[in-house]
Scaffold this motif. Structure first.
Motif, PDB file in Angstrom:
ATOM      1  N   PRO A   1       0.837  -1.115  -0.040  1.00 49.36           N
ATOM      2  CA  PRO A   1      -0.068   0.061   0.120  1.00 49.36           C
ATOM      3  C   PRO A   1       0.948   1.271   0.121  1.00 49.36           C
ATOM      4  O   PRO A   1       1.803   1.094   0.660  1.00 49.36           O
ATOM      5  CB  PRO A   1      -0.708  -0.207   1.389  1.00 49.36           C
ATOM      6  CG  PRO A   1      -0.170  -0.865   2.173  1.00 49.36           C
ATOM      7  CD  PRO A   1       0.773  -2.067   1.296  1.00 49.36           C
ATOM      8  N   ARG A   2       0.426   2.260  -0.904  1.00 51.01           N
ATOM      9  CA  ARG A   2       1.288   3.438  -0.767  1.00 51.01           C
ATOM     10  C   ARG A   2       0.188   4.633  -0.474  1.00 51.01           C
ATOM     11  O   ARG A   2      -0.982   4.351  -0.851  1.00 51.01           O
ATOM     12  CB  ARG A   2       1.888   3.725  -2.309  1.00 51.01           C
ATOM     13  CG  ARG A   2       2.941   2.679  -2.483  1.00 51.01           C
ATOM     14  CD  ARG A   2       3.464   2.753  -3.827  1.00 51.01           C
ATOM     15  NE  ARG A   2       2.179   2.670  -4.751  1.00 51.01           N
ATOM     16  CZ  ARG A   2       2.464   2.931  -6.006  1.00 51.01           C
ATOM     17  NH1 ARG A   2       3.470   2.800  -6.468  1.00 51.01           N
ATOM     18  NH2 ARG A   2       1.319   2.570  -6.814  1.00 51.01           N
ATOM     19  N   ILE A   3       0.588   5.185   0.384  1.00 51.11           N
ATOM     20  CA  ILE A   3      -0.377   6.712   0.547  1.00 51.11           C
ATOM     21  C   ILE A   3      -0.917   7.374  -0.510  1.00 51.11           C
ATOM     22  O   ILE A   3      -2.035   7.964  -0.788  1.00 51.11           O
ATOM     23  CB  ILE A   3       0.329   7.438   1.584  1.00 51.11           C
ATOM     24  CG1 ILE A   3      -0.635   8.479   2.140  1.00 51.11           C
ATOM     25  CG2 ILE A   3       1.640   8.323   0.971  1.00 51.11           C
ATOM     26  CD1 ILE A   3      -1.317   7.825   3.528  1.00 51.11           C
ATOM     27  N   GLU A   4      -0.207   7.392  -1.508  1.00 51.04           N
ATOM     28  CA  GLU A   4      -0.380   8.052  -2.896  1.00 51.04           C
ATOM     29  C   GLU A   4      -1.130   7.352  -3.921  1.00 51.04           C
ATOM     30  O   GLU A   4      -1.385   7.748  -4.837  1.00 51.04           O
ATOM     31  CB  GLU A   4       0.996   8.626  -3.437  1.00 51.04           C
ATOM     32  CG  GLU A   4       1.874   7.622  -4.315  1.00 51.04           C
ATOM     33  CD  GLU A   4       2.982   6.860  -3.335  1.00 51.04           C
ATOM     34  OE1 GLU A   4       3.478   6.076  -3.638  1.00 51.04           O
ATOM     35  OE2 GLU A   4       2.780   7.261  -2.075  1.00 51.04           O
ATOM     36  N   ASP A   5      -1.559   5.823  -3.435  1.00 46.89           N
ATOM     37  CA  ASP A   5      -2.509   5.164  -4.423  1.00 46.89           C
ATOM     38  C   ASP A   5      -3.797   5.992  -4.711  1.00 46.89           C
ATOM     39  O   ASP A   5      -4.263   6.444  -3.817  1.00 46.89           O
ATOM     40  CB  ASP A   5      -2.564   3.840  -4.003  1.00 46.89           C
ATOM     41  CG  ASP A   5      -1.420   2.897  -3.960  1.00 46.89           C
ATOM     42  OD1 ASP A   5      -0.472   3.432  -4.577  1.00 46.89           O
ATOM     43  OD2 ASP A   5      -1.658   1.737  -3.363  1.00 46.89           O
ATOM     44  N   ARG A   6      -3.926   6.059  -6.053  1.00 43.89           N
ATOM     45  CA  ARG A   6      -5.282   6.701  -6.482  1.00 43.89           C
ATOM     46  C   ARG A   6      -6.343   5.839  -6.685  1.00 43.89           C
ATOM     47  O   ARG A   6      -6.234   4.852  -7.126  1.00 43.89           O
ATOM     48  CB  ARG A   6      -5.032   7.554  -7.409  1.00 43.89           C
ATOM     49  CG  ARG A   6      -3.863   8.617  -7.460  1.00 43.89           C
ATOM     50  CD  ARG A   6      -4.053   9.750  -6.310  1.00 43.89           C
ATOM     51  NE  ARG A   6      -2.834  10.529  -6.132  1.00 43.89           N
ATOM     52  CZ  ARG A   6      -2.672  10.985  -4.937  1.00 43.89           C
ATOM     53  NH1 ARG A   6      -3.745  11.234  -4.020  1.00 43.89           N
ATOM     54  NH2 ARG A   6      -1.602  11.776  -4.612  1.00 43.89           N
ATOM     55  N   VAL A   7      -7.681   6.590  -6.436  1.00 43.15           N
ATOM     56  CA  VAL A   7      -8.990   5.965  -6.902  1.00 43.15           C
ATOM     57  C   VAL A   7      -8.864   5.580  -8.294  1.00 43.15           C
ATOM     58  O   VAL A   7      -9.425   4.339  -8.556  1.00 43.15           O
ATOM     59  CB  VAL A   7     -10.123   6.939  -6.449  1.00 43.15           C
ATOM     60  CG1 VAL A   7     -11.500   6.595  -7.191  1.00 43.15           C
ATOM     61  CG2 VAL A   7     -10.253   7.313  -5.016  1.00 43.15           C
ATOM     62  N   SER A   8      -8.346   6.181  -9.168  1.00 40.43           N
ATOM     63  CA  SER A   8      -8.554   5.771 -10.623  1.00 40.43           C
ATOM     64  C   SER A   8      -7.655   4.423 -10.677  1.00 40.43           C
ATOM     65  O   SER A   8      -7.926   3.834 -11.803  1.00 40.43           O
ATOM     66  CB  SER A   8      -7.431   6.860 -11.520  1.00 40.43           C
ATOM     67  OG  SER A   8      -6.154   7.295 -11.104  1.00 40.43           O
ATOM     68  N   MET A   9      -6.890   3.889  -9.829  1.00 39.92           N
ATOM     69  CA  MET A   9      -6.181   2.608  -9.786  1.00 39.92           C
ATOM     70  C   MET A   9      -7.218   1.660  -9.919  1.00 39.92           C
ATOM     71  O   MET A   9      -7.008   0.498 -10.336  1.00 39.92           O
ATOM     72  CB  MET A   9      -5.161   2.590  -9.042  1.00 39.92           C
ATOM     73  CG  MET A   9      -4.006   3.368  -8.990  1.00 39.92           C
ATOM     74  SD  MET A   9      -2.785   2.997  -7.503  1.00 39.92           S
ATOM     75  CE  MET A   9      -2.521   1.365  -7.586  1.00 39.92           C
ATOM     76  N   ILE A  10      -8.128   1.702  -8.986  1.00 38.62           N
ATOM     77  CA  ILE A  10      -9.098   0.726  -8.893  1.00 38.62           C
ATOM     78  C   ILE A  10     -10.639   0.941  -9.141  1.00 38.62           C
ATOM     79  O   ILE A  10     -11.405  -0.076  -9.093  1.00 38.62           O
ATOM     80  CB  ILE A  10      -8.950   0.256  -7.366  1.00 38.62           C
ATOM     81  CG1 ILE A  10      -9.501   1.175  -6.350  1.00 38.62           C
ATOM     82  CG2 ILE A  10      -7.588  -0.281  -6.883  1.00 38.62           C
ATOM     83  CD1 ILE A  10      -9.783   0.826  -5.062  1.00 38.62           C
TER      84      ILE A  10
ATOM     85  N   THR B   1      -6.990   9.902  -3.141  1.00 37.86           N
ATOM     86  CA  THR B   1      -6.505   8.710  -2.921  1.00 37.86           C
ATOM     87  C   THR B   1      -7.495   7.474  -2.316  1.00 37.86           C
ATOM     88  O   THR B   1      -8.655   7.913  -2.249  1.00 37.86           O
ATOM     89  CB  THR B   1      -5.413   8.985  -1.466  1.00 37.86           C
ATOM     90  OG1 THR B   1      -6.174   9.032  -0.256  1.00 37.86           O
ATOM     91  CG2 THR B   1      -4.534   9.966  -1.816  1.00 37.86           C
ATOM     92  N   ILE B   2      -7.091   6.503  -2.589  1.00 36.39           N
ATOM     93  CA  ILE B   2      -7.931   5.334  -2.142  1.00 36.39           C
ATOM     94  C   ILE B   2      -8.163   5.272  -0.664  1.00 36.39           C
ATOM     95  O   ILE B   2      -9.282   5.015  -0.350  1.00 36.39           O
ATOM     96  CB  ILE B   2      -7.156   3.851  -2.499  1.00 36.39           C
ATOM     97  CG1 ILE B   2      -7.093   3.840  -3.964  1.00 36.39           C
ATOM     98  CG2 ILE B   2      -7.850   2.642  -1.995  1.00 36.39           C
ATOM     99  CD1 ILE B   2      -6.173   2.606  -4.548  1.00 36.39           C
ATOM    100  N   LYS B   3      -7.263   5.785   0.233  1.00 33.37           N
ATOM    101  CA  LYS B   3      -7.514   6.114   1.315  1.00 33.37           C
ATOM    102  C   LYS B   3      -8.691   6.942   1.758  1.00 33.37           C
ATOM    103  O   LYS B   3      -9.807   6.550   2.752  1.00 33.37           O
ATOM    104  CB  LYS B   3      -6.336   6.434   2.261  1.00 33.37           C
ATOM    105  CG  LYS B   3      -6.425   7.003   3.716  1.00 33.37           C
ATOM    106  CD  LYS B   3      -5.153   7.413   4.290  1.00 33.37           C
ATOM    107  CE  LYS B   3      -5.382   7.681   5.597  1.00 33.37           C
ATOM    108  NZ  LYS B   3      -5.950   8.714   6.183  1.00 33.37           N
TER     109      LYS B   3
END
Length: 141
Positions: free
Chosen positions: A3-12, A98-100
């Motif tokens: 997991p990376r804090i910068e993972d974006r909604v567009s990834m999933i 972010t996904i978070k």
């Protein structure tokens, strides 16, 4: 996958979701959900997002229809329009959030999907299932 804090909604998110117009009959929503195995559909008026309709919304209509029984001659799905049952003032998220952030919004609400926007344009949808799949990939990496 870490997991990376910068993972974006567009990834999933699911890209280019099917959308309904608020004036569409509920029958159309029911058919789209059935044919495409989706449980949430963003609702637009022209190009503007005005709500979201879920399988749970349609299930409530089925329940009401069953209770009405012989007192109602019309099929609710052929009479009611999406605007009659959709959730209005829906929470949204931007594609580069972010996904978070998506997880925080979904964990605090009583809903299971967020339309994803790029500015004011609907470009995707993210669901609690998308988040669970993301987490499973993290743990299986």
């Amino acid at each position: 996958m870490k997991p990376r804090i910068e993972d974006r909604v567009s990834m999933i998110m699911t890209d280019n979701p099917i959308c309904l117009d608020e004036s569409d009959l509920l029958r159309k929503a029911k058919e789209i959900m059935s044919q495409n195995a989706v449980r949430h559909i963003p609702v637009k008026k022209g190009k503007d997002l005005v709500g979201i309709i879920s399988k749970a919304d349609l299930d409530r209509i089925k329940y009401m229809e069953a209770g009405a029984g012989e007192f109602v001659s019309a099929d609710f799905f052929d009479v009611l329009i999406v605007a009659n049952v959709m959730t209005k003032n829906v929470n949204t998220i931007q594609h580069d959030d972010t996904i978070k952030e998506a997880a925080e919004i979904l964990s605090l609400g009583s809903y299971h999907a967020l339309p994803v926007l790029d500015g004011d344009d609907v470009v995707g949808i993210i669901t609690t299932t998308d988040l669970l799949i993301y987490l499973l990939k993290l743990y299986n990496a």
